[in-house]
Design a protein around this motif. Structure first.
Motif, PDB file in Angstrom:
ATOM      1  N   ALA A   6       0.936  -1.005   0.006  1.00  0.00           N
ATOM      2  CA  ALA A   6      -0.041  -0.166  -0.017  1.00  0.00           C
ATOM      3  C   ALA A   6       0.904   1.368  -0.015  1.00  0.00           C
ATOM      4  O   ALA A   6       0.707   2.250  -0.815  1.00  0.00           O
ATOM      5  CB  ALA A   6      -0.948  -0.078   1.210  1.00  0.00           C
ATOM      6  N   ARG A   7       1.989   1.132   0.775  1.00  0.00           N
ATOM      7  CA  ARG A   7       2.798   2.420   0.903  1.00  0.00           C
ATOM      8  C   ARG A   7       3.501   2.706  -0.182  1.00  0.00           C
ATOM      9  O   ARG A   7       3.668   3.661  -0.757  1.00  0.00           O
ATOM     10  CB  ARG A   7       3.575   2.386   2.220  1.00  0.00           C
ATOM     11  N   ARG A  56      -0.324 -11.177  -7.583  1.00  0.00           N
ATOM     12  CA  ARG A  56      -1.609 -10.239  -8.188  1.00  0.00           C
ATOM     13  C   ARG A  56      -2.602 -10.112  -7.240  1.00  0.00           C
ATOM     14  O   ARG A  56      -3.238  -9.118  -7.288  1.00  0.00           O
ATOM     15  CB  ARG A  56      -1.860 -10.795  -9.435  1.00  0.00           C
ATOM     16  N   ALA A  57      -3.101 -11.284  -6.697  1.00  0.00           N
ATOM     17  CA  ALA A  57      -4.223 -11.268  -5.738  1.00  0.00           C
ATOM     18  C   ALA A  57      -3.965 -10.399  -4.656  1.00  0.00           C
ATOM     19  O   ALA A  57      -4.975  -9.518  -4.177  1.00  0.00           O
ATOM     20  CB  ALA A  57      -4.445 -12.857  -5.536  1.00  0.00           C
ATOM     21  N   LEU A  58      -2.950 -10.413  -3.938  1.00  0.00           N
ATOM     22  CA  LEU A  58      -2.456  -9.801  -2.880  1.00  0.00           C
ATOM     23  C   LEU A  58      -2.379  -8.129  -3.099  1.00  0.00           C
ATOM     24  O   LEU A  58      -3.022  -7.301  -2.613  1.00  0.00           O
ATOM     25  CB  LEU A  58      -1.134  -9.704  -2.261  1.00  0.00           C
ATOM     26  N   ILE A  64      -8.055  -2.675  -3.583  1.00  0.00           N
ATOM     27  CA  ILE A  64      -9.426  -2.572  -3.294  1.00  0.00           C
ATOM     28  C   ILE A  64      -9.697  -1.812  -1.964  1.00  0.00           C
ATOM     29  O   ILE A  64     -10.405  -0.854  -1.679  1.00  0.00           O
ATOM     30  CB  ILE A  64     -10.266  -3.868  -3.436  1.00  0.00           C
ATOM     31  N   GLU A  65      -9.178  -2.146  -0.828  1.00  0.00           N
ATOM     32  CA  GLU A  65      -9.211  -1.752   0.259  1.00  0.00           C
ATOM     33  C   GLU A  65      -8.644  -0.189   0.303  1.00  0.00           C
ATOM     34  O   GLU A  65      -9.025   0.846   1.054  1.00  0.00           O
ATOM     35  CB  GLU A  65      -8.480  -2.354   1.419  1.00  0.00           C
ATOM     36  N   LEU A  66      -7.469   0.283  -0.393  1.00  0.00           N
ATOM     37  CA  LEU A  66      -6.991   1.640  -0.532  1.00  0.00           C
ATOM     38  C   LEU A  66      -8.324   2.541  -0.990  1.00  0.00           C
ATOM     39  O   LEU A  66      -8.565   3.728  -0.775  1.00  0.00           O
ATOM     40  CB  LEU A  66      -5.744   1.694  -1.219  1.00  0.00           C
ATOM     41  N   ALA A  67      -8.890   1.779  -2.148  1.00  0.00           N
ATOM     42  CA  ALA A  67     -10.322   2.621  -2.716  1.00  0.00           C
ATOM     43  C   ALA A  67     -11.328   2.613  -1.810  1.00  0.00           C
ATOM     44  O   ALA A  67     -12.058   3.741  -1.740  1.00  0.00           O
ATOM     45  CB  ALA A  67     -10.612   1.709  -3.933  1.00  0.00           C
ATOM     46  N   ASN A  68     -11.424   1.888  -1.096  1.00  0.00           N
ATOM     47  CA  ASN A  68     -12.545   1.859   0.116  1.00  0.00           C
ATOM     48  C   ASN A  68     -12.157   2.775   1.060  1.00  0.00           C
ATOM     49  O   ASN A  68     -13.070   3.449   1.696  1.00  0.00           O
ATOM     50  CB  ASN A  68     -12.574   0.401   1.069  1.00  0.00           C
ATOM     51  N   ARG A  69     -11.014   3.137   1.400  1.00  0.00           N
ATOM     52  CA  ARG A  69     -10.503   4.350   2.255  1.00  0.00           C
ATOM     53  C   ARG A  69     -10.486   5.731   1.269  1.00  0.00           C
ATOM     54  O   ARG A  69     -10.133   6.577   2.026  1.00  0.00           O
ATOM     55  CB  ARG A  69      -9.203   4.340   2.646  1.00  0.00           C
ATOM     56  N   ASP A  70     -10.853   5.565   0.119  1.00  0.00           N
ATOM     57  CA  ASP A  70     -10.958   6.947  -0.725  1.00  0.00           C
ATOM     58  C   ASP A  70      -9.313   7.484  -0.948  1.00  0.00           C
ATOM     59  O   ASP A  70      -9.520   8.481  -1.272  1.00  0.00           O
ATOM     60  CB  ASP A  70     -11.940   7.748  -0.260  1.00  0.00           C
ATOM     61  N   PHE A  71      -8.519   6.725  -0.806  1.00  0.00           N
ATOM     62  CA  PHE A  71      -7.057   7.120  -0.935  1.00  0.00           C
ATOM     63  C   PHE A  71      -6.704   6.896  -2.549  1.00  0.00           C
ATOM     64  O   PHE A  71      -5.863   7.742  -3.094  1.00  0.00           O
ATOM     65  CB  PHE A  71      -5.896   6.034  -0.407  1.00  0.00           C
ATOM     66  N   LEU A  72      -7.412   6.071  -3.214  1.00  0.00           N
ATOM     67  CA  LEU A  72      -7.100   6.013  -4.914  1.00  0.00           C
ATOM     68  C   LEU A  72      -8.771   5.475  -5.238  1.00  0.00           C
ATOM     69  O   LEU A  72      -9.450   5.068  -4.827  1.00  0.00           O
ATOM     70  CB  LEU A  72      -6.086   5.157  -5.181  1.00  0.00           C
TER      71      LEU A  72
END
Length: 336
Positions: A6-7, A56-58, A64-72
């Motif tokens: 993520a970072r 790829r799955a990771l 998806i989780e970064l999108a849920n946080r509205d970061f991307l």
């Protein structure tokens, strides 16, 4: 979500944002700041390997989780829904939270702080070359929102360079040995030579009023930093009377004498009453030939050496004080 991935992914997006024209202009981007995770076999994020299903799955799950946080936000590849991510892009409105999550300072804040530091240095330095460098650096960095090649990217190297400039300005018109300067300025006798010297010399070469062919040693001497104490050569009927009662007569040394500045300043230079003319000669070979073949008894001849230095100024001031009523001649190339 994998925090490392993520970072890394968000850092790559931030890097791209900080290279954008929107960042330089301080405005919201009109185009998405995006990375292509997969584009016909190419990727802006090499860790995304579609042939390695576990990797790829990771990364997919992390996106998806970064999108849920509205970061991307992101798009799936056409025909590969929930299988291959095509591209991701930064959510600009969450910029501050993204920087906090990644654990890095905003480049905009860094640039602002550097600009404030440059303005602070401008308030305390007086040397024209230092002021010109600091002012130019402030103008370029504040406008382009980037350090470019004006200052080191490394915070410690940048701090040491600016510290050296202000320290030089503080002891202006005094001479100091290079290693002593390094100890007093940084508490380390070798740090100046190791990390500051070459960049400082480049600055002096551009901003100092010096000859084009000046060496690094010449440039540093001009601002008072020397490897060895400077000595001054001369020939003529002169003496030094010391405050402790000592007295040295140079008149019998018909092939020249020399003196260091501390010795000169610990007494008073006296010229014989018969000396009516001062001659300074820039070139060493010309100086030696002149005193051996042509010097008159009424002349006090000095090897000039060309380059200015704070110590040389004090030497010439001592000569000028002793030479009241004498004519003064200078022999050199007529350079700027």
């Amino acid at each position: 979500m994998n925090d490392t991935i993520a970072r890394d992914l968000l850092s790559a997006l931030l890097d791209k944002y900080e290279r954008s024209s929107a960042f330089r202009e301080g405005i919201a981007p009109t185009r998405r700041i995006l990375l292509k995770l997969y584009d016909n076999g190419h990727s802006d994020f090499p860790a995304y390997d579609i042939e390695r299903s576990d990797s790829r799955a990771l990364i997919n799950q992390t996106v998806i989780e970064l999108a849920n946080r509205d970061f991307l936000d992101f798009d799936w590849m056409k025909g590969e829904q929930n299988h291959i991510v095509s591209k991701v892009w930064l959510v600009y409105e969450k910029l501050s939270a993204i920087y906090n999550f990644v654990g890095r300072d905003s480049k905009s804040d860094i640039i602002d702080n550097i600009c404030l530091e440059l303005l602070g240095k401008l308030d305390v330095v007086h040397s024209p070359w230092a002021r010109d460098f600091l002012q130019d650096s402030y103008n370029v960095i504040s406008q382009k929102r980037s350090l470019g090649n004006r200052l080191p990217e490394d915070k410690d190297e940048r701090h040491n360079l600016l510290l050296a400039i202000t320290y030089i300005d503080m002891f202006a018109e005094n001479e100091i040995l290079e290693r002593v300067f390094s100890i007093r300025c940084f508490g380390d006798s070798k740090l100046f030579e190791r990390t500051v010297k070459s960049r400082l010399v480049s600055i002096l070469r551009k901003y100092l009023d010096a000859e084009n062919e000046s060496t690094a040693e010449d440039l540093l001497r001009q601002v008072g930093i020397v490897k060895y104490p400077e000595q001054f050569e001369f020939c003529g009927n002169a003496a030094i009377s010391f405050k402790n009662g000592g007295y040295i007569d140079f008149s019998t040394l018909t092939h020249g004498s020399c003196v260091s500045l501390p010795d000169l300043l610990s007494g008073e230079l006296i010229l014989d009453a018969g000396v009516t003319s001062i001659l300074t000669i820039e070139n060493k070979a010309n100086y030696i030939e002149y005193i051996s073949k042509y010097k008159k008894a009424c002349e006090f001849v000095i090897f000039h050496g060309g380059q200015y230095s704070p110590s040389k100024r004090k030497f010439f001031e001592a000569v000028a004080t002793a030479a009241q009523g004498c004519t003064w001649h200078h022999w050199s190339d007529i350079d700027y």
